[in-house]
Write a protein that holds these residues in place. Structure first.
Motif, PDB file in Angstrom:
ATOM      1  N   VAL A 111       0.859  -1.192   0.000  1.00  0.00           N
ATOM      2  CA  VAL A 111       0.000   0.000   0.000  1.00  0.00           C
ATOM      3  C   VAL A 111       0.888   1.233   0.000  1.00  0.00           C
ATOM      4  CG1 VAL A 111      -1.617   1.375   1.397  1.00  0.00           C
ATOM      5  CG2 VAL A 111      -1.967  -1.082   1.149  1.00  0.00           C
ATOM      6  N   HIS A 112       0.501   2.229  -0.825  1.00  0.00           N
ATOM      7  CA  HIS A 112       1.212   3.508  -0.872  1.00  0.00           C
ATOM      8  C   HIS A 112       0.303   4.583  -0.290  1.00  0.00           C
ATOM      9  CE1 HIS A 112       2.768   7.099  -3.319  1.00  0.00           C
ATOM     10  NE2 HIS A 112       3.608   6.889  -2.336  1.00  0.00           N
ATOM     11  N   LEU A 113       0.828   5.336   0.679  1.00  0.00           N
ATOM     12  CA  LEU A 113       0.102   6.451   1.283  1.00  0.00           C
ATOM     13  C   LEU A 113       0.815   7.753   0.969  1.00  0.00           C
ATOM     14  CD1 LEU A 113      -0.577   5.128   4.915  1.00  0.00           C
ATOM     15  CD2 LEU A 113      -2.055   4.935   2.898  1.00  0.00           C
ATOM     16  N   THR A 114       0.052   8.816   0.768  1.00  0.00           N
ATOM     17  CA  THR A 114       0.601  10.163   0.649  1.00  0.00           C
ATOM     18  C   THR A 114      -0.228  11.092   1.524  1.00  0.00           C
ATOM     19  OG1 THR A 114      -0.741  10.663  -1.295  1.00  0.00           O
ATOM     20  CG2 THR A 114       1.509   9.845  -1.692  1.00  0.00           C
ATOM     21  N   TYR A 115       0.427  12.101   2.079  1.00  0.00           N
ATOM     22  CA  TYR A 115      -0.274  13.071   2.922  1.00  0.00           C
ATOM     23  C   TYR A 115       0.665  14.227   3.229  1.00  0.00           C
ATOM     24  CZ  TYR A 115       2.228  10.642   6.716  1.00  0.00           C
ATOM     25  OH  TYR A 115       3.199  10.066   7.516  1.00  0.00           O
ATOM     26  N   ASP A 116       0.120  15.260   3.848  1.00  0.00           N
ATOM     27  CA  ASP A 116       0.896  16.414   4.290  1.00  0.00           C
ATOM     28  C   ASP A 116       0.842  16.490   5.810  1.00  0.00           C
ATOM     29  OD1 ASP A 116       1.408  17.154   1.656  1.00  0.00           O
ATOM     30  OD2 ASP A 116      -0.312  18.515   1.579  1.00  0.00           O
ATOM     31  N   THR A 117       1.923  17.008   6.394  1.00  0.00           N
ATOM     32  CA  THR A 117       1.946  17.208   7.840  1.00  0.00           C
ATOM     33  C   THR A 117       2.371  18.634   8.161  1.00  0.00           C
ATOM     34  OG1 THR A 117       4.239  16.441   8.007  1.00  0.00           O
ATOM     35  CG2 THR A 117       2.493  14.811   8.405  1.00  0.00           C
ATOM     36  N   GLU A 118       1.966  19.065   9.357  1.00  0.00           N
ATOM     37  CA  GLU A 118       2.427  20.324   9.908  1.00  0.00           C
ATOM     38  C   GLU A 118       2.697  20.103  11.387  1.00  0.00           C
ATOM     39  OE1 GLU A 118       1.304  25.046  10.236  1.00  0.00           O
ATOM     40  OE2 GLU A 118       0.055  23.727   9.032  1.00  0.00           O
ATOM     41  N   TYR A 119       3.884  20.543  11.824  1.00  0.00           N
ATOM     42  CA  TYR A 119       4.249  20.402  13.227  1.00  0.00           C
ATOM     43  C   TYR A 119       5.236  21.501  13.582  1.00  0.00           C
ATOM     44  CZ  TYR A 119       5.478  18.319  17.672  1.00  0.00           C
ATOM     45  OH  TYR A 119       5.664  18.108  19.018  1.00  0.00           O
ATOM     46  N   ASP A 120       4.918  22.279  14.593  1.00  0.00           N
ATOM     47  CA  ASP A 120       5.767  23.387  15.041  1.00  0.00           C
ATOM     48  C   ASP A 120       6.170  24.312  13.896  1.00  0.00           C
ATOM     49  OD1 ASP A 120       5.673  22.783  17.718  1.00  0.00           O
ATOM     50  OD2 ASP A 120       7.560  21.673  17.729  1.00  0.00           O
ATOM     51  N   GLY A 121       5.239  24.591  12.997  1.00  0.00           N
ATOM     52  CA  GLY A 121       5.491  25.504  11.903  1.00  0.00           C
ATOM     53  C   GLY A 121       6.175  24.899  10.691  1.00  0.00           C
ATOM     54  N   SER A 122       6.570  23.650  10.762  1.00  0.00           N
ATOM     55  CA  SER A 122       7.204  22.977   9.620  1.00  0.00           C
ATOM     56  C   SER A 122       6.176  22.127   8.894  1.00  0.00           C
ATOM     57  CB  SER A 122       8.348  22.081  10.092  1.00  0.00           C
ATOM     58  OG  SER A 122       9.360  22.855  10.672  1.00  0.00           O
ATOM     59  N   ARG A 123       6.224  22.175   7.566  1.00  0.00           N
ATOM     60  CA  ARG A 123       5.289  21.399   6.755  1.00  0.00           C
ATOM     61  C   ARG A 123       6.071  20.452   5.858  1.00  0.00           C
ATOM     62  NH1 ARG A 123       0.995  25.091   4.029  1.00  0.00           N
ATOM     63  NH2 ARG A 123      -0.231  23.220   4.251  1.00  0.00           N
ATOM     64  N   ALA A 124       5.477  19.294   5.572  1.00  0.00           N
ATOM     65  CA  ALA A 124       6.142  18.323   4.702  1.00  0.00           C
ATOM     66  C   ALA A 124       5.117  17.515   3.927  1.00  0.00           C
ATOM     67  CB  ALA A 124       7.025  17.380   5.519  1.00  0.00           C
ATOM     68  N   HIS A 125       5.451  17.225   2.685  1.00  0.00           N
ATOM     69  CA  HIS A 125       4.728  16.230   1.895  1.00  0.00           C
ATOM     70  C   HIS A 125       5.334  14.883   2.299  1.00  0.00           C
ATOM     71  CE1 HIS A 125       2.987  19.295  -0.643  1.00  0.00           C
ATOM     72  NE2 HIS A 125       4.171  19.690  -1.083  1.00  0.00           N
ATOM     73  N   ARG A 126       4.498  13.873   2.482  1.00  0.00           N
ATOM     74  CA  ARG A 126       4.993  12.582   2.944  1.00  0.00           C
ATOM     75  C   ARG A 126       4.480  11.452   2.056  1.00  0.00           C
ATOM     76  NH1 ARG A 126       7.559  12.916   7.855  1.00  0.00           N
ATOM     77  NH2 ARG A 126       7.435  14.992   8.739  1.00  0.00           N
ATOM     78  N   SER A 127       5.314  10.424   1.949  1.00  0.00           N
ATOM     79  CA  SER A 127       5.001   9.251   1.143  1.00  0.00           C
ATOM     80  C   SER A 127       5.479   8.025   1.904  1.00  0.00           C
ATOM     81  CB  SER A 127       5.728   9.353  -0.202  1.00  0.00           C
ATOM     82  OG  SER A 127       5.519   8.209  -0.980  1.00  0.00           O
ATOM     83  N   SER A 128       4.617   7.024   2.040  1.00  0.00           N
ATOM     84  CA  SER A 128       4.949   5.808   2.781  1.00  0.00           C
ATOM     85  C   SER A 128       4.545   4.570   2.002  1.00  0.00           C
ATOM     86  CB  SER A 128       4.202   5.768   4.123  1.00  0.00           C
ATOM     87  OG  SER A 128       4.620   6.791   4.976  1.00  0.00           O
ATOM     88  N   LEU A 129       5.363   3.551   2.106  1.00  0.00           N
ATOM     89  CA  LEU A 129       5.034   2.229   1.571  1.00  0.00           C
ATOM     90  C   LEU A 129       4.863   1.273   2.733  1.00  0.00           C
ATOM     91  CD1 LEU A 129       7.506   1.947  -1.434  1.00  0.00           C
ATOM     92  CD2 LEU A 129       5.025   2.314  -1.527  1.00  0.00           C
TER      93      LEU A 129
END
Length: 124
Positions: A83-101
């Motif tokens: 399974v491939h997941l994608t999402y965005d995160t925000e923590y303490d003002g930092s943002r990231a695009h994320r991808s997981s297998l």
């Protein structure tokens, strides 16, 4: 629920659990969700091994920390055991695009690979 839907849902549940302080500060809980061959390219650019990420999360996650904010979580089953997941995160003002297998291994969905790419509001 179709098998495809269950696979994606199981991966999403594991992914979201890994973003909670309660799980992150527990080496046993994190280890139970990571594949033996897990590795990650973090938002910092660092390459993390399974052992390194378990140790780092346990050492740096405060008990009163708030969970990482997640948006746009999507998933697709690429193969019967992948399974491939994608999402965005925000923590303490930092943002990231994320991808997981996530790989099904011995009947359990385990995080096999993760990558985070930092971004700013201007880049979206």
């Amino acid at each position: 629920m179709r098998e495809h839907d269950q696979a994606v849902e199981s991966a999403m549940e594991g992914e979201l659990a890994l973003l909670t302080p309660k799980v992150r500060r527990s080496p046993e809980r994190v280890g139970a969700l990571l594949h033996p061959d897990f590795h990650e390219f973090g938002a910092s650019g660092r390459h993390w091994s399974r052992a390194a990420i378990i140790a780092s999360l346990a050492a740096t996650t405060e008990p009163a920390a708030r969970p990482v904010a997640v948006s746009a979580l999507r998933g697709v089953q690429l193969a019967p055991d992948l399974v491939h997941l994608t999402y965005d995160t925000e923590y303490d003002g930092s943002r990231a695009h994320r991808s997981s297998l996530w790989r099904r291994t011995e009947g359990h969905w385990l995080l096999y690979f993760h990558q985070a790419t930092p971004f700013s509001e201007r880049a979206t």
